[in-house]
Design a protein around this motif. Structure first.
Motif, PDB file in Angstrom:
ATOM      1  N   ASN A   1       2.076  -0.469 -11.194  1.00  0.00           N
ATOM      2  CA  ASN A   1       1.294   0.233  -9.988  1.00  0.00           C
ATOM      3  C   ASN A   1      -0.120  -0.334 -10.051  1.00  0.00           C
ATOM      4  O   ASN A   1      -1.112  -0.180  -9.255  1.00  0.00           O
ATOM      5  CB  ASN A   1       1.250   1.709 -10.155  1.00  0.00           C
ATOM      6  CG  ASN A   1       1.775   2.141  -8.708  1.00  0.00           C
ATOM      7  OD1 ASN A   1       2.568   1.689  -8.184  1.00  0.00           O
ATOM      8  ND2 ASN A   1       1.395   3.482  -8.601  1.00  0.00           N
TER       9      ASN A   1
ATOM     10  N   LYS B   1       0.822  -1.058   0.060  1.00  0.00           N
ATOM     11  CA  LYS B   1       0.071  -0.118   0.009  1.00  0.00           C
ATOM     12  C   LYS B   1       0.922   1.234   0.083  1.00  0.00           C
ATOM     13  O   LYS B   1       0.487   2.100  -0.567  1.00  0.00           O
ATOM     14  CB  LYS B   1      -0.847   0.041   1.224  1.00  0.00           C
ATOM     15  CG  LYS B   1      -2.381  -0.800   1.144  1.00  0.00           C
ATOM     16  CD  LYS B   1      -3.348  -0.152   2.216  1.00  0.00           C
ATOM     17  CE  LYS B   1      -4.588  -0.850   2.123  1.00  0.00           C
ATOM     18  NZ  LYS B   1      -5.211  -1.216   3.344  1.00  0.00           N
ATOM     19  N   ALA B   2       1.761   1.106   0.722  1.00  0.00           N
ATOM     20  CA  ALA B   2       2.976   2.440   0.816  1.00  0.00           C
ATOM     21  C   ALA B   2       3.513   2.702  -0.424  1.00  0.00           C
ATOM     22  O   ALA B   2       3.517   3.766  -0.942  1.00  0.00           O
ATOM     23  CB  ALA B   2       3.940   2.312   1.947  1.00  0.00           C
ATOM     24  N   ARG B   3       3.977   1.581  -1.097  1.00  0.00           N
ATOM     25  CA  ARG B   3       4.687   1.857  -2.189  1.00  0.00           C
ATOM     26  C   ARG B   3       3.670   2.239  -3.520  1.00  0.00           C
ATOM     27  O   ARG B   3       4.213   3.042  -4.493  1.00  0.00           O
ATOM     28  CB  ARG B   3       5.553   0.449  -2.562  1.00  0.00           C
ATOM     29  CG  ARG B   3       6.742   0.392  -1.813  1.00  0.00           C
ATOM     30  CD  ARG B   3       7.552  -0.853  -1.960  1.00  0.00           C
ATOM     31  NE  ARG B   3       8.182  -0.314  -3.544  1.00  0.00           N
ATOM     32  CZ  ARG B   3       9.062  -1.106  -4.327  1.00  0.00           C
ATOM     33  NH1 ARG B   3       9.378  -2.359  -3.556  1.00  0.00           N
ATOM     34  NH2 ARG B   3       9.347  -0.941  -5.396  1.00  0.00           N
ATOM     35  N   LYS B   4       2.548   1.898  -3.319  1.00  0.00           N
ATOM     36  CA  LYS B   4       1.474   2.050  -4.238  1.00  0.00           C
ATOM     37  C   LYS B   4       1.302   3.384  -4.291  1.00  0.00           C
ATOM     38  O   LYS B   4       1.020   4.097  -5.029  1.00  0.00           O
ATOM     39  CB  LYS B   4       0.437   1.321  -4.115  1.00  0.00           C
ATOM     40  CG  LYS B   4      -0.800   1.352  -5.439  1.00  0.00           C
ATOM     41  CD  LYS B   4      -1.987   0.275  -5.310  1.00  0.00           C
ATOM     42  CE  LYS B   4      -2.437   0.315  -6.651  1.00  0.00           C
ATOM     43  NZ  LYS B   4      -3.551  -0.626  -6.558  1.00  0.00           N
ATOM     44  N   ARG B   5       1.024   4.080  -2.955  1.00  0.00           N
ATOM     45  CA  ARG B   5       0.772   5.541  -2.873  1.00  0.00           C
ATOM     46  C   ARG B   5       1.895   6.328  -3.168  1.00  0.00           C
ATOM     47  O   ARG B   5       1.850   7.198  -3.958  1.00  0.00           O
ATOM     48  CB  ARG B   5       0.631   5.779  -1.219  1.00  0.00           C
ATOM     49  CG  ARG B   5      -0.056   6.876  -1.101  1.00  0.00           C
ATOM     50  CD  ARG B   5      -0.470   6.919   0.474  1.00  0.00           C
ATOM     51  NE  ARG B   5       0.575   6.791   1.271  1.00  0.00           N
ATOM     52  CZ  ARG B   5       0.564   5.816   2.152  1.00  0.00           C
ATOM     53  NH1 ARG B   5      -0.326   4.760   2.488  1.00  0.00           N
ATOM     54  NH2 ARG B   5       1.819   5.394   3.306  1.00  0.00           N
ATOM     55  N   LYS B   6       3.242   5.876  -3.153  1.00  0.00           N
ATOM     56  CA  LYS B   6       4.357   6.515  -3.536  1.00  0.00           C
ATOM     57  C   LYS B   6       4.485   6.403  -5.134  1.00  0.00           C
ATOM     58  O   LYS B   6       5.445   7.129  -5.782  1.00  0.00           O
ATOM     59  CB  LYS B   6       5.722   6.172  -2.905  1.00  0.00           C
ATOM     60  CG  LYS B   6       5.724   6.462  -1.527  1.00  0.00           C
ATOM     61  CD  LYS B   6       7.139   6.046  -0.834  1.00  0.00           C
ATOM     62  CE  LYS B   6       6.998   6.390   0.510  1.00  0.00           C
ATOM     63  NZ  LYS B   6       8.182   5.531   1.333  1.00  0.00           N
ATOM     64  N   GLY B   7       3.835   5.190  -5.671  1.00  0.00           N
ATOM     65  CA  GLY B   7       4.027   4.982  -7.310  1.00  0.00           C
ATOM     66  C   GLY B   7       5.232   4.412  -7.382  1.00  0.00           C
ATOM     67  O   GLY B   7       6.004   4.642  -8.610  1.00  0.00           O
ATOM     68  N   SER B   8       5.994   3.963  -6.284  1.00  0.00           N
ATOM     69  CA  SER B   8       7.257   3.023  -6.591  1.00  0.00           C
ATOM     70  C   SER B   8       7.218   1.433  -7.206  1.00  0.00           C
ATOM     71  O   SER B   8       8.338   0.848  -7.132  1.00  0.00           O
ATOM     72  CB  SER B   8       8.180   3.135  -5.543  1.00  0.00           C
ATOM     73  OG  SER B   8       7.685   2.759  -4.345  1.00  0.00           O
TER      74      SER B   8
END
Lengths: 317, 152
Positions: A102, A91-98
């Motif tokens: 995605n 979830k965190a990485r999805k939010r950052k787009g990393s």
């Protein structure tokens, strides 16, 4: 959500296996039927964590893996935590787009046996469900620690003989009743909690798809007949599961949001629990005259539970 | 059937271990090690059939448990109604079904548990257990006749 069509078996059979053969589970083990069905009922990417148990030791015998998805094994107790952690990171990485992709749909699943769910991993599972992670926990309930030689767990039903609760002249096997894990998980307020069985493949696949689709922590208890420790012929795995669901030892039902109970399977002819018990070696001693009263006790418990479920379904609570 | 030929080889992983082709022994594996199931990109795996995939030597698909069997199921195409009961309940992913049709049995991964025979609904059954040594052609000639319904 890219759910595989489960309209009928022919449609379902066009899905591609992501759980490979040549794992070392016993011939006729229901674990692999359940795991295979879960992985076949969706096309989404799966991230799977597995507690120590039969499933883990048999599907990851070095240098082989039977999993065609991301799969992790860590401790006996923490599949729920591992899936929860992976989900939080996702979830965190999805939010950052990393993320690499995605938009790719990912589902998080944890598998545990009944030992690691009812006993050892209970606190971890409870914590992960309370925190509300978006994952599905599937308990493969074979009612004992089959991997280590059949010790009793808190999922072992009353009257069954196990290596640590032996039946004999002074004992009828395990004296305590089975823990009602479904009620406990429903009491957490989990959005989807169910008990399913592999012999009713359609209700099981539907339940799996529903759990994967539902946002939030879902818990599914699946009946996994264990030919080695329940002591029956491997070819009868589905037959024994039929007896289990038709005698209402394992009623198939779901609880949505902790308060909406639906019975998913009503047997046309309810059979006596005696028939289910007689088919297995672990209950053989109950048919001696001195232990006959245990069978009556089990029958009464099963009837009471079924009445309770029906009343709850009617009252929508 | 030819295109479904399987990759199984009794001791593929073990050979690689012994020949030292980059694999480490089980006692040298460190925490956080990863075994890739496929060679190269595996993002689209859910849409590929097993014969279209590039399995790595780590995937248990490339191993076999055929030596576990005492009895083997034999499949009779003439009687089969393609209900796929055997496919859904096979614990070893050993029923080969493509395009809603049952093609046969994957003898590299079948452990001979006879679950498929028990769940087969046809009369006579389209899957029957024979001893491991029986030739498939011989087994097909020994197929039982249709059972008549018992008079009540």
């Amino acid at each position: 959500m890219a759910a595989t069509s489960i309209k009928n078996l022919k449609e379902f059979s066009t899905s591609n296996d992501r759980f490979e053969g040549a794992h070392t589970l016993c011939p006729g083990c229901a674990h692999s039927m359940i795991v295979r069905e879960l992985m076949n009922c969706t096309d989404d990417n799966l991230v799977i964590a597995t507690n120590t148990g039969c499933l883990e030791v048999s599907t990851a015998v070095y240098p082989f893996t039977s999993w065609d998805t991301s799969w992790i094994h860590i401790g006996f107790e923490n599949a729920a935590t591992a899936a929860a952690g992976a989900e939080a990171m996702y979830k965190a990485r999805k939010r950052k787009g990393s993320l690499k992709d995605n938009d790719a749909p990912v589902k998080f699943v944890a598998f545990g046996g009944d030992g690691s769910t009812y006993d050892i991993g209970f606190q971890w599972l409870s914590g992960a469900v309370e925190r509300g992670h978006d994952f599905t926990y599937i308990c493969l309930d074979n009612e004992n620690y089959a991997n280590t030689g059949g010790q009793r767990s808190s999922a072992t039903p009353i009257g069954a003989t196990t290596t640590t609760a032996q039946a004999g002249s002074h004992s009828y096997g395990k004296k305590e009743k089975k823990k009602d894990m479904i009620a406990i998980m429903a009491a957490h307020g989990a959005p989807y909690v169910a008990q399913l069985a592999p012999n009713k493949w359609k209700s099981m696949a539907k339940g799996f798809q529903k759990a994967l689709e539902t946002e939030g922590p879902c818990f599914i208890n699946t009946v996994s007949a264990c030919c080695t420790e329940w002591k029956f012929d491997p070819k009868d795995t589905i037959g024994i599961t039929d007896l289990a669901t038709d005698s209402l030892i394992f009623p198939i039902y779901e609880i949505i949001d902790g308060h909406e109970l639906n019975i998913l399977y009503r047997p046309k002819n309810v059979i006596k629990v005696e028939d289910y018990l007689a088919a297995q070696g672990r209950y053989k001693h109950l048919f001696k005259p001195e232990y006959k009263h245990i069978i009556e006790l089990i029958q009464k418990d099963v009837d009471d539970k079924w009445n309770m479920l029906q009343r709850r379904e009617e009252a929508r609570i | 059937m030819q295109h479904l030929k399987l990759l199984a080889n009794d001791n593929r992983g073990l050979n690689e271990l012994e020949n030292g082709t980059g694999l480490v022994g089980w006692n040298e594996v460190t925490q956080g090690s990863i075994l890739p199931s496929f060679e190269g990109d595996a993002t689209n795996i859910a849409h590929l059939k097993s014969e279209e995939r590039t399995y790595s030597g780590y995937n248990s698909y490339t191993a076999t448990v055929a030596s576990w069997r005492v009895l083997k199921p034999v499949y009779n195409r003439d009687i089969c109604i393609d209900c796929q009961n055997c496919w859904v309940w096979c614990p070893d992913s050993s029923i080969l079904s493509r395009d809603k049709q049952m093609l046969g049995i994957d003898y590299d991964h079948c452990k001979g548990c006879s679950v498929c025979v028990e769940v087969c609904p046809t009369n006579p059954k389209s899957l029957i257990m024979f001893s491991e040594q029986t030739l498939l052609e011989d087994a097909l000639t020994q197929w039982p006749e249709k059972k008549k319904k018992e008079d009540k």
